[in-house]
Scaffold this motif. Structure first.
Motif, short mmCIF file in Angstrom:
data_model
loop_
_atom_site.label_atom_id
_atom_site.label_comp_id
_atom_site.label_asym_id
_atom_site.label_seq_id
_atom_site.Cartn_x
_atom_site.Cartn_y
_atom_site.Cartn_z
N MET A 1 74.98 -46.10 -15.63
CA MET A 1 74.91 -44.67 -15.90
C MET A 1 74.94 -43.93 -14.57
O MET A 1 74.50 -44.46 -13.54
CB MET A 1 73.61 -44.31 -16.64
N ASN A 2 75.41 -42.72 -14.60
CA ASN A 2 75.44 -41.91 -13.39
C ASN A 2 74.14 -41.13 -13.25
O ASN A 2 74.10 -39.92 -13.29
CB ASN A 2 76.63 -40.94 -13.44
N ALA A 3 73.04 -41.89 -13.15
CA ALA A 3 71.73 -41.26 -13.00
C ALA A 3 70.83 -42.20 -12.24
O ALA A 3 71.02 -43.42 -12.26
CB ALA A 3 71.13 -40.94 -14.36
N ALA A 4 69.85 -41.62 -11.57
CA ALA A 4 68.92 -42.44 -10.79
C ALA A 4 67.55 -41.80 -10.82
O ALA A 4 67.40 -40.59 -11.03
CB ALA A 4 69.41 -42.55 -9.35
N ILE A 5 66.54 -42.65 -10.63
CA ILE A 5 65.18 -42.12 -10.48
C ILE A 5 64.99 -41.87 -8.98
O ILE A 5 65.04 -42.80 -8.17
CB ILE A 5 64.13 -43.10 -11.02
N ALA A 6 64.79 -40.59 -8.64
CA ALA A 6 64.74 -40.20 -7.23
C ALA A 6 63.31 -39.96 -6.76
O ALA A 6 63.07 -39.88 -5.56
CB ALA A 6 65.57 -38.92 -7.02
N GLY A 7 62.40 -39.84 -7.71
CA GLY A 7 61.01 -39.57 -7.29
C GLY A 7 60.03 -40.12 -8.29
O GLY A 7 60.30 -40.17 -9.50
N ILE A 8 58.90 -40.58 -7.77
CA ILE A 8 57.81 -41.06 -8.64
C ILE A 8 56.51 -40.43 -8.17
O ILE A 8 56.31 -40.21 -6.97
CB ILE A 8 57.69 -42.60 -8.62
N GLY A 9 55.64 -40.15 -9.11
CA GLY A 9 54.35 -39.56 -8.73
C GLY A 9 53.29 -39.94 -9.74
O GLY A 9 53.60 -40.21 -10.91
N ALA A 10 52.07 -40.00 -9.27
CA ALA A 10 50.97 -40.35 -10.17
C ALA A 10 49.68 -39.74 -9.67
O ALA A 10 49.54 -39.44 -8.48
CB ALA A 10 50.83 -41.87 -10.27
N THR A 11 48.77 -39.56 -10.57
CA THR A 11 47.40 -39.20 -10.19
C THR A 11 46.67 -40.50 -9.89
O THR A 11 47.23 -41.59 -9.99
CB THR A 11 46.67 -38.52 -11.35
N ASP A 12 45.41 -40.38 -9.55
CA ASP A 12 44.56 -41.56 -9.51
C ASP A 12 44.41 -42.09 -10.94
O ASP A 12 44.56 -41.33 -11.90
CB ASP A 12 43.18 -41.20 -8.94
N PHE A 13 44.13 -43.38 -11.05
CA PHE A 13 43.88 -43.97 -12.37
C PHE A 13 42.38 -44.20 -12.50
O PHE A 13 41.79 -44.95 -11.72
CB PHE A 13 44.64 -45.30 -12.51
N SER A 14 41.77 -43.56 -13.49
CA SER A 14 40.31 -43.63 -13.59
C SER A 14 39.89 -43.80 -15.04
O SER A 14 40.72 -43.91 -15.95
CB SER A 14 39.70 -42.35 -13.03
N LYS A 15 38.58 -43.82 -15.24
CA LYS A 15 38.03 -43.87 -16.60
C LYS A 15 37.50 -42.50 -17.01
O LYS A 15 37.11 -42.30 -18.15
CB LYS A 15 36.90 -44.91 -16.69
N ASP A 16 37.44 -41.59 -16.04
CA ASP A 16 36.98 -40.23 -16.34
C ASP A 16 37.54 -39.30 -15.29
O ASP A 16 36.97 -39.13 -14.21
CB ASP A 16 35.44 -40.18 -16.35
N SER A 17 38.68 -38.70 -15.60
CA SER A 17 39.40 -37.92 -14.58
C SER A 17 38.65 -36.66 -14.19
O SER A 17 38.84 -36.14 -13.09
CB SER A 17 40.79 -37.55 -15.10
N GLY A 18 37.86 -36.13 -15.09
CA GLY A 18 37.14 -34.89 -14.78
C GLY A 18 38.04 -33.67 -14.77
O GLY A 18 37.66 -32.61 -14.27
N ARG A 19 39.26 -33.81 -15.26
CA ARG A 19 40.14 -32.64 -15.32
C ARG A 19 40.97 -32.68 -16.61
O ARG A 19 40.99 -33.69 -17.31
CB ARG A 19 41.03 -32.52 -14.09
N SER A 20 41.61 -31.56 -16.89
CA SER A 20 42.35 -31.47 -18.15
C SER A 20 43.61 -32.32 -18.09
O SER A 20 44.11 -32.66 -17.01
CB SER A 20 42.74 -30.01 -18.44
N GLU A 21 44.12 -32.66 -19.28
CA GLU A 21 45.36 -33.44 -19.33
C GLU A 21 46.51 -32.65 -18.72
O GLU A 21 47.39 -33.21 -18.07
CB GLU A 21 45.65 -33.84 -20.78
N LEU A 22 46.49 -31.33 -18.88
CA LEU A 22 47.55 -30.51 -18.29
C LEU A 22 47.51 -30.59 -16.77
O LEU A 22 48.55 -30.68 -16.11
CB LEU A 22 47.42 -29.05 -18.76
N GLN A 23 46.29 -30.58 -16.22
CA GLN A 23 46.20 -30.69 -14.76
C GLN A 23 46.74 -32.04 -14.29
O GLN A 23 47.44 -32.13 -13.29
CB GLN A 23 44.75 -30.51 -14.31
N LEU A 24 46.41 -33.11 -15.06
CA LEU A 24 46.94 -34.43 -14.70
C LEU A 24 48.46 -34.44 -14.73
O LEU A 24 49.12 -34.98 -13.82
CB LEU A 24 46.39 -35.50 -15.66
#
Lengths: 381, 295
Positions: A1-24
């Motif tokens: 396909m003429n497509a590529a993944i050019a960037g990846i990003g993630a938050t920390d992985f935790s058991k209690d993020s302390g923030r909203s899903e939207l913020q994540l």
């Protein structure tokens, strides 16, 4: 396909993020755009899971994305993971969008936990044949397949346990993994409590708070961006005959995952490679038995032979098919398969913590037991 | 209400009961029987009796009745009436002043020494009753016994399995495609969808036959017999309306379709089972499986 993944990003992985899903979601998307060397104003497409609680317009507002020309959702839980990239790649190829961000973010541990019985899901007619009878968790639904698989092929709990051991071994050397520095032995697996026999606790993946995002653009544009592109050589969805979500118990054969067979055929056909060309396999591992079945569906070994293939050491980092070098969802984090796609990109780039040598092709699969999807990422288009 | 302590005081005040003479004098045949039963091979009991036999001499026999002034019998009757209907002996301390010789004829008297309670015990709430018996030969005390029983009200037996509140059970979603099935369950019929066009049997059901495209589903009533095709034993997490661990079996019915349901009993693949219907309420009856008796 003429497509590529050019960037990846993630938050920390935790058991209690302390923030909203939207913020994540917003944090992961911004991190992915930074990684890609792009701005929110470059983005014109967003893709996520139907299960994600973050509306595309909400994510766009937080990031300051001015206009969207493409937004889409994929159904069936973790089966959507690779299909978000497929959606993005199709949009880019057809000119519907130029830069698409795929995202998945949730407080799956501190908030809504999928491993609990979802009484609300019983409102679905398909579930009326399982939930009221007491079969109401993903682990129990997989256990029903696993019992029959054991019966037909003589696989044992230890055979399932070897998947958990290899994932945790890889996670142990990954600082981003929840189970960093915490490998397990087969004895640990055998000593872990029953969840839904024949599945033990250590057959089941962890629960995670966090977010992952991927930036998909055209192969040409990706070449001009800072990181080495992970080209989408093939992206496929798959659903099989008489398909249900987690409870396809009414087919002739309970020891297979025909929907993954559909994905496999599509991937090999479209990418032009075969199982022997795969350098790293990132296989969806919410429950260990389905990793064995996937190995068979994808053609790495014959029916019923996965237990011997696994026992041979093939899945070690120096084996013939290194499995989940980041530790998988059993070891790194449960992000509905999206963290596995990020790992596949790192393996193609050559930047993974448990980097496999000379990676040309990486196979990624999405959720099993549900309509699913898969990807082949590679060094070249 | 019976005042146990007051009644106890009254009986205790009566003091020793009248001497009750043993049925037979101390004799060698009974000594030998006792030694044999106990397994005592001591050769010395030819002219004297083993001291621990003392109670034996004054036993009332198979059809014996307590004398009217027996304080233990009187106290038992009072506690029975007060609802403490069960009894267990807890202590027996005996003191022997001398050997009893063959040919001696003993008698016994009993007094009520102590009644304490009510006490909470593992067996239930009850009273400890202590009596003191003295054996005589003529006017000479030869042995004594302090005897204690617990007279108790049996604790309520725990329910075998607490009933799961029906309101908690997960109820099936029902629509016009599936109503026939649940209506069948209410009538204790296990119904399998059968296509009105081509006769295809199908479970779970749907509105259009995938074989011939007909949209006139009918049903047949299954014999409700089949074998376990696969199963799980569910431990965690808790499932509303269920007590863990419990078994869910995927059963292949004799008619050829598979169906999920809870299974009572030890599961195994291939186990012959039959359907059981459990009424949850007026609207809902759930099918489940049990091993077949004729397997």
């Amino acid at each position: 396909m003429n497509a590529a993944i050019a960037g990846i990003g993630a938050t920390d992985f935790s058991k209690d993020s302390g923030r909203s899903e939207l913020q994540l979601a917003a944090e992961a998307a911004r991190a992915a755009l930074d990684d890609a060397g792009l701005e929110p104003s470059d983005v014109d497409g967003l893709v996520s899971f139907t299960m994600d609680t973050n509306a595309e317009i909400a994510v766009a507002r937080e990031l300051g994305i001015p206009e969207l020309t493409f937004f889409s959702r994929v159904h069936y839980g973790g089966g959507a993971a690779c299909a978000t990239v497929q959606q993005a790649a199709m949009a880019v190829e057809t000119g519907m969008a130029k830069v698409v961000v795929c995202y998945r973010a949730f407080n799956e541990r501190s908030g809504h936990r999928f491993g609990q019985v979802q009484t609300a899901a019983a409102a679905n007619i398909d579930n009326s044949w399982s939930y009221p009878m007491g079969l109401g968790t993903p682990a129990a639904m997989v256990a029903m397949f696993a019992r029959r698989y054991m019966h037909e092929y003589g696989a044992t709990s230890e055979d399932f346990g070897r998947i958990a051991v290899v994932d945790r071994k890889h996670a142990a050397t990954n600082p981003h993994a929840w189970f960093h520095n915490r490998p397990i032995t087969l004895d640990d697996h055998q000593a872990s409590r029953w969840i839904s026999e024949p599945l033990r606790l250590l057959d089941c993946c962890q629960e995670t708070d966090g977010g992952v995002a991927l930036v998909v653009t055209s192969a040409e544009r990706a070449r001009d961006l800072p990181n080495k592109p992970a080209h989408v050589k093939a992206a496929t969805q798959g659903s099989g005959a008489d398909q249900f979500t987690m409870t396809s118990y009414y087919r002739d054969d309970l020891t297979r995952l025909p929907e993954m067979g559909v994905v496999a055929r599509g991937l090999w056909e479209r990418s032009g490679i075969g199982p022997s060309d795969v350098d790293v396999a990132v296989l969806y591992d919410h429950f260990t038995p389905f990793v064995l079945v996937q190995l068979e569906e994808l053609g790495f070994c014959g029916r019923g032979e996965a237990k011997d293939f696994v026992a041979s050491g093939a899945l070690e980092l120096d084996g013939s098919l290194p499995l989940n070098p980041h530790g998988g969802q059993l070891g790194e984090a449960y992000l509905h398969g999206m963290n596995g796609i990020a790992e596949a990109v790192r393996q193609v780039r050559g930047t993974a913590v448990n980097q496999v040598a000379n990676v040309e092709h990486v196979l990624v699969t999405a959720g099993t037991g549900v309509p699913t999807s898969g990807l082949v990422l590679g060094q070249s288009p | 209400m019976i005042d146990v302590e007051k009644e106890a005081a009254r009986i205790a005040e009566q003091g020793e009961s009248a001497p009750r003479l043993a049925r037979d004098p101390v004799n060698l045949p009974m000594i030998n029987n006792w030694l044999e039963a106990i397994g005592d091979q001591h050769p010395g009991y030819t002219e004297v009796a083993p001291p621990a036999m003392v109670q034996v001499w004054t036993m009332a026999g198979l059809h014996g009745q307590r004398t009217l002034d027996d304080p233990l019998g009187a106290m038992m009757k009072i506690l029975d009436e007060a609802g403490f209907t069960s009894v267990v002996a807890t202590n027996s301390d005996q003191t022997y002043h001398r050997y009893l010789k063959v040919g001696e004829h003993v008698s016994v008297t009993t007094s009520l020494e102590d009644v304490t309670g009510p006490k909470k015990t593992a067996l239930g709430e009850g009273w400890f009753v202590t009596t003191r018996s003295t054996w005589y030969v003529g006017d000479e005390p030869v042995a004594e016994m302090r005897f204690r029983v617990l007279k108790f009200r049996p604790a309520e037996k725990p329910a075998p399995r607490p009933e799961v509140p029906k309101a908690q059970a997960i109820r099936p979603a029902i629509n016009r495609d599936t109503e026939y099935f649940w209506e069948g369950c209410r009538n204790e019929e296990l119904r399998i969808q059968r296509c009105g066009g081509c006769g295809l049997l199908r479970h779970p059901p749907g509105p259009m036959c995938p074989e011939c495209g007909a949209t006139k589903p009918k049903y047949l009533v299954s014999d409700g017999r089949g074998v376990v095709y696969s199963y799980v034993v569910h431990h965690h997490p808790q499932v509303p309306g269920k007590q863990t661990p419990f078994v869910i079996a995927l059963v292949e019915l004799d008619e050829g379709v598979r169906m999920l349901g809870e299974l009572e009993g030890e599961p195994s693949i291939g186990l012959p089972v039959e359907v059981v219907f459990t009424k949850v309420d007026e609207e809902l009856t759930m099918p489940s499986w049990r091993p077949r008796a004729d397997r």
